[in-house]
Design a protein around this motif. Structure first.
Motif, mmCIF file in Angstrom:
data_model
loop_
_atom_site.group_PDB
_atom_site.id
_atom_site.type_symbol
_atom_site.label_atom_id
_atom_site.label_comp_id
_atom_site.label_asym_id
_atom_site.label_seq_id
_atom_site.Cartn_x
_atom_site.Cartn_y
_atom_site.Cartn_z
ATOM 1 N N ASN A 1 0.809 -1.402 -0.137
ATOM 2 C CA ASN A 1 -0.010 0.255 -0.011
ATOM 3 C C ASN A 1 0.796 1.366 -0.010
ATOM 4 O O ASN A 1 0.394 2.390 0.238
ATOM 5 N N THR A 2 2.154 1.245 -0.088
ATOM 6 C CA THR A 2 2.934 2.282 -0.058
ATOM 7 C C THR A 2 3.399 2.621 -1.853
ATOM 8 O O THR A 2 3.141 1.819 -2.591
ATOM 9 N N LYS A 3 3.902 3.696 -1.881
ATOM 10 C CA LYS A 3 4.607 4.113 -3.348
ATOM 11 C C LYS A 3 5.430 3.339 -3.859
ATOM 12 O O LYS A 3 5.504 3.183 -5.090
ATOM 13 N N ALA A 4 6.396 2.812 -2.878
ATOM 14 C CA ALA A 4 7.535 2.224 -3.522
ATOM 15 C C ALA A 4 7.824 0.892 -3.066
ATOM 16 O O ALA A 4 8.612 0.622 -2.105
ATOM 17 N N ARG A 5 6.802 0.123 -3.512
ATOM 18 C CA ARG A 5 6.753 -1.390 -2.500
ATOM 19 C C ARG A 5 7.883 -2.055 -2.939
ATOM 20 O O ARG A 5 8.119 -2.991 -1.881
ATOM 21 N N GLU A 6 8.636 -2.070 -3.951
ATOM 22 C CA GLU A 6 9.680 -3.176 -4.106
ATOM 23 C C GLU A 6 10.654 -2.959 -2.924
ATOM 24 O O GLU A 6 11.186 -3.846 -2.707
ATOM 25 N N ILE A 7 10.742 -1.637 -3.010
ATOM 26 C CA ILE A 7 12.029 -1.212 -1.999
ATOM 27 C C ILE A 7 11.435 -1.353 -0.424
ATOM 28 O O ILE A 7 12.248 -1.496 0.472
ATOM 29 N N MET A 8 10.127 -0.744 -0.359
ATOM 30 C CA MET A 8 9.713 -0.877 1.255
ATOM 31 C C MET A 8 9.793 -2.153 1.837
ATOM 32 O O MET A 8 9.856 -2.149 2.876
ATOM 33 N N LEU A 9 9.197 -3.143 1.172
ATOM 34 C CA LEU A 9 9.603 -4.637 1.772
ATOM 35 C C LEU A 9 10.721 -4.922 2.229
ATOM 36 O O LEU A 9 10.722 -5.283 3.638
ATOM 37 N N PRO A 10 11.687 -4.973 1.606
ATOM 38 C CA PRO A 10 13.030 -5.145 2.092
ATOM 39 C C PRO A 10 13.557 -4.253 3.356
ATOM 40 O O PRO A 10 13.999 -4.845 4.408
ATOM 41 N N ILE A 11 13.130 -3.070 3.419
ATOM 42 C CA ILE A 11 13.467 -1.839 4.313
ATOM 43 C C ILE A 11 12.855 -2.413 5.808
ATOM 44 O O ILE A 11 13.243 -2.482 6.794
ATOM 45 N N LEU A 12 11.590 -2.631 5.451
ATOM 46 C CA LEU A 12 10.838 -3.363 6.729
ATOM 47 C C LEU A 12 11.080 -4.619 7.347
ATOM 48 O O LEU A 12 11.121 -4.926 8.466
ATOM 49 N N PHE A 13 11.460 -5.646 6.091
ATOM 50 C CA PHE A 13 11.623 -6.954 6.439
ATOM 51 C C PHE A 13 12.998 -7.190 7.103
ATOM 52 O O PHE A 13 13.113 -7.909 8.245
ATOM 53 N N ILE A 14 13.903 -6.612 6.450
ATOM 54 C CA ILE A 14 15.458 -7.453 6.890
ATOM 55 C C ILE A 14 15.604 -7.046 8.395
ATOM 56 O O ILE A 14 16.343 -7.944 9.143
ATOM 57 N N PRO A 15 15.444 -5.736 8.752
ATOM 58 C CA PRO A 15 15.892 -5.531 10.148
ATOM 59 C C PRO A 15 15.431 -6.278 11.170
ATOM 60 O O PRO A 15 15.927 -6.892 12.191
ATOM 61 N N VAL A 16 13.949 -6.587 10.960
ATOM 62 C CA VAL A 16 13.014 -7.486 11.853
ATOM 63 C C VAL A 16 13.633 -8.824 11.735
ATOM 64 O O VAL A 16 13.797 -9.677 12.753
ATOM 65 N N ALA A 17 14.016 -9.433 10.777
ATOM 66 C CA ALA A 17 14.101 -10.820 10.266
ATOM 67 C C ALA A 17 15.521 -11.129 10.641
ATOM 68 O O ALA A 17 15.921 -12.201 10.730
ATOM 69 N N VAL A 18 16.446 -10.331 11.077
ATOM 70 C CA VAL A 18 17.779 -10.499 11.506
ATOM 71 C C VAL A 18 18.083 -11.447 12.493
ATOM 72 O O VAL A 18 18.663 -12.477 12.338
ATOM 73 N N PRO A 19 17.059 -11.746 13.658
ATOM 74 C CA PRO A 19 17.395 -13.060 14.512
ATOM 75 C C PRO A 19 17.309 -14.024 13.757
ATOM 76 O O PRO A 19 18.117 -14.941 14.054
ATOM 77 N N VAL A 20 16.331 -14.297 13.009
ATOM 78 C CA VAL A 20 16.115 -15.528 12.395
ATOM 79 C C VAL A 20 17.021 -15.967 11.360
ATOM 80 O O VAL A 20 17.488 -17.203 11.199
#
Lengths: 224, 225, 47
Positions: free
Chosen positions: A157-176
């Motif tokens: 739902n954002t303007k730059a979805r291709e770049i937004m997902l990694p920006i949100l996802f990667i930091p949080v996924a770091v422990p896994v």
């Protein structure tokens, strides 16, 4: 309970049917994953010992990017065709929708991983039969799907979805990612699985915490 | 529009100036060299407060995000967003000073130390929080999305810390002997912490005020059309 | 003593960043004030 599962199952089935018809996600993501693995095998000498140490990291870099690609395609399909609106109009709770979408994404990711894993093991000259690796992949992918589904919904739902997902996802996924890489390293080096126990525990805790939290927060990500 | 420069703001700014000056003097002149850390102890007088503000600011972002999703009052969102902007600055400072400290004391810029790693991830989460707002199609959506990101990030940071701790148990990191610091160092550090905290509060209230002003202006402009 | 270079670098960076940030805030504040004034002007002209 069984009613709940039935509703979740209906959403999963919807995604499977649409995937069977469009073949949008699994094929393209699988091709992408294999390409990433091939590039890595070009970058390093497959015969060297170093590669055994690095291979866990390579595998999870590939799976992380593949997972994000699959998730973003799955959610983009919902928002582009407006079918998410339809889904939200269904007389079910938001967390049912979340669980359905999450489980469907999980299923697709696992299919891709199951197909890519033998290719990985062959390309990097590892033992071809490593059942405990499947356990690690399953657990880590649950965590990916849990946070990935809610973040993909937001990103779509954002303007730059291709770049937004990694920006949100990667930091949080770091422990896994860290835990999965470490556990994979333990398995590849041939040590018993019990050596990797604390890593598996971390992934399990992450899965449990973020499944609940994401299901709860999903409501705020889709509300109009 | 009234000028909101209430007297206490001026007083607070004055106190912050004095505290900053005292902290600077304490850190560079008054504080002796530490037995093990030597002069690098002086780096910690800015590093530790920055890292402290990084954490406090993110705590406030998350708390306000919860309150925003719950009460739906825009003032919580404004506070959360302002805290994130100020927090990002201090987190950057903590990272930069931490990295330079590591270089001067251990001899390398970067190591997967639990605190260093969690701070880096915290920085990335701050960035995600602010970016998701600016890329959202509508302001109100951006606020909700950002709140969700903040809450998930708040739960995630301790897990990252634990994970990197575990990682380092497997590969023992270079450690600073954490003996009891002499009271004199603790005092200088305390003054520094107070100065930074006050600075954070001032910057935060200023930013909140600006955001409110911005909103008022936008509303005026709407009514003018 | 070779550590003093790093020390100097850190204090320079930290203070430059903090002053820069305060500067940006002040500039923004000034711009907002100006915008508000011009809006008020426009409102008065309309009346």
């Amino acid at each position: 309970m069984s009613e709940y599962l039935g509703k979740v199952g209906a959403i999963i089935w919807k995604d499977i049917l649409s995937e069977l018809r469009t073949k949008d996600i699994v094929t393209s993501v699988l091709v992408f994953t294999v390409l990433v693995l091939v590039i890595f095998s070009f970058a390093f000498e497959p015969e060297s010992e170093v590669i055994r140490l690095l291979s866990g990291g390579i595998l999870w870099v590939a799976f992380t990017f593949a997972g994000m690609l699959g998730l973003s395609r799955s959610m983009a399909a919902e928002t582009d065709k407006g079918s998410l609106q339809g889904l939200l109009l269904c007389p079910v709770d938001r967390d049912v929708i979340f669980m359905g979408k999450m489980a469907a994404s999980l299923l697709f990711m696992l299919l891709v991983e199951a197909a890519a894993m033998p290719i990985f093991l062959i390309l990097f000259n590892l033992p071809v039969f490593l059942p405990s690796l499947a356990l690690v992949a399953l657990m880590a992918t649950i965590g990916f799907a849990a946070i990935g589904t809610i973040f993909a919904t937001i990103a779509a739902n954002t303007k730059a979805r291709e770049i937004m997902l990694p920006i949100l996802f990667i930091p949080v996924a770091v422990p896994v990612i860290i835990a999965a890489v470490k556990a994979t390293g333990v398995i590849i080096s041939g040590e018993p699985l019990s050596t990797a126990r604390s890593w598996l525990l971390i992934i399990a805790a992450f899965d449990a915490i973020f499944l609940v939290l994401s299901a709860f927060l999903f409501e705020f990500a889709v509300e109009e | 529009m009234k000028n909101k420069n209430t007297p206490w703001t001026g007083v607070a700014i004055l106190i912050a100036f004095v505290l900053m000056a005292v902290a600077l003097y304490g850190a560079l002149v008054f504080s002796p060299e530490e037995k093990q850390l030597g002069n690098t102890i002086r780096i910690l007088y800015v590093h530790v407060p920055s890292a402290w503000i990084a954490l406090v600011a993110f705590g406030i972002v998350s708390l306000c995000s919860v309150l925003f999703l719950w009460k739906r009052n825009l003032k919580w969102d404004t506070l959360a967003r302002s805290s994130a902007e100020v927090g990002l600055v201090f987190t950057s400072l903590a990272l930069i000073s931490g990295s330079i400290w590591a270089r001067s004391f251990w001899g390398w810029w970067w190591t997967w130390d639990p605190r260093l790693t969690s701070t880096l991830i915290l920085w990335l989460i701050y960035l995600a929080y602010l970016m998701v707002r600016s890329y959202a199609t509508e302001e109100s959506r951006g606020a909700r999305y950002a709140a969700v990101v903040a809450i998930i990030g708040f739960v995630d940071v301790p897990i990252i810390y634990l994970t990197t701790r575990l990682w380092n148990l497997a590969h023992p990191p270079p450690t600073v002997a954490r003996g009891a610091l002499d009271p004199i160092f603790v005092w200088v550090l305390m003054v520094s912490l107070a100065a930074f905290t006050l600075l954070y509060i001032i910057l935060l209230t200023r930013t909140v005020e600006q955001k409110n002003l911005r909103r008022e202006i936008d509303q005026l402009r709407q009514s003018l059309k | 003593m070779e550590n003093l270079g790093y020390l100097f670098a850190i204090y320079t960076i930290v203070w430059a960043v903090l002053f820069g940030y305060v500067w940006v805030l002040l500039l923004r504040q000034k711009q907002l004030r100006r915008e508000l004034e011009s809006l008020k002007e426009a409102l008065r002209a309309k009346k």
